[in-house]
Design an enzyme around this catalytic site. Sequence first.
Site, PDB file in Angstrom:
ATOM      1  N   GLU A 175      -2.419  -3.120  -2.333  1.00 42.85           N
ATOM      2  CA  GLU A 175      -2.101  -4.191  -1.721  1.00 42.85           C
ATOM      3  C   GLU A 175      -2.920  -5.448  -1.855  1.00 42.85           C
ATOM      4  OE1 GLU A 175      -1.153  -7.316   1.661  1.00 42.85           O
ATOM      5  OE2 GLU A 175      -2.901  -6.111   1.009  1.00 42.85           O
ATOM      6  N   ASP A 224      -5.214   0.499   1.192  1.00 45.45           N
ATOM      7  CA  ASP A 224      -6.592  -0.005   0.667  1.00 45.45           C
ATOM      8  C   ASP A 224      -7.227  -1.333   1.749  1.00 45.45           C
ATOM      9  OD1 ASP A 224      -4.432  -1.415  -0.206  1.00 45.45           O
ATOM     10  OD2 ASP A 224      -5.329  -2.615  -1.524  1.00 45.45           O
TER      11      ASP A 224
END
Length: 382
Positions: A138, A78
């Site tokens: 994350e 991400d």
Amino acid sequence: MTVQETLSDLVAINSVSTNSNLEIVDYLAQRCEAIGLRTKRLPYTDNQGVEKLNLIALAGDDFSSTPKVSLALVGHTDTVPFDPNWTDALKLTQRDEKLYGRGACDTKAFIAAALSAVEAVDLQNLKHPLALIFTADEEIGLIGAKRLADAQAIEARHAIVGEPTSLRPMRAGKGYCLAEVIVKGREAHSAYPALGQSAISGASRLITRIEGIATQLAGATHPSFDPPQTTLNVGLIKGGSAKNVIPGECRFTLEWRPIPGQGADRLLDLLSQAIAEEKKSYPDLMFEVDASRTDEGYETSPDSKLVKLLENLTRLETGTVAFGTEAAQLTQLGAESVVLGPGDIRVAHRTGEFVPLDELQKCAEILTKAIESLCTPTAEGN
């Protein structure tokens, strides 16, 4: 496919944390399967009802039981959001030996380098299992990595966790913790303050006590960090309803970054004591503490085989990081963890994020040699 071409493909996929990361996981799974790795998707649904996936790709082991690997290369899929005025955010653009694009630095460059490194190795020669681990979410709290750690989805002896460190290996990192503190008082007309109890005044006194806690925590230091102590910050505060009303509620966010070896609960215990002291003088005030993140730090010994190997490959002495990483979760999975990757954290998360082309290429070479050292028949002591 070159490492730059791989990075171009990855940047073209919009994997902002609010989106599902299914598209990028599909791409990564196809690339891994094409070179003979076994893959496993570990799906979950986030708090907004969006499907997310962690992906584990294995060489030298399978998923019949908990995989055990000598080396795991770990990257998060991400990215943070990007300004819509950055029209080339999803198009890798090269200027002056720099590659620009959202995620180019954090951390799609590491993922591209990891894929290229595995493709450069003859997997038939592996003696010790290897894993590629690609995580979700994350950027919004290490959520994917925490799920892997909670599930004990894999065991790893060594882990290289991708983050932009300008290729300097980082063997230790501070934790990251966050809490919202809510102070509730009693509203009243400001002309008659004795009828009320100001939540803002209560919050301000508690913040002063928190400053004292910061001084207390500064007594415990870790010389490898700058600053060497646990740091605290009250970053947001909001309270009151009108200028002529004694405020009935005030809330603020408290962030702290504990040094390795100091549990996140240490601050919470001291905060609880400070609240108890405050209530002795102001029993009508109510306090609530919602600790949404209590991520502890990590530390790998300077004598670790992985540390020595990466210092030799990069010709750089290991350092430490003060920002949050997934290394602590890999430590929970049994790994000696080191954070390393191309690019500089200071250009991540901003418009015009970039990774130097030479660092991208060098990272692929470093990871290739790390795989060869830790996972091939010539590796010693594995």
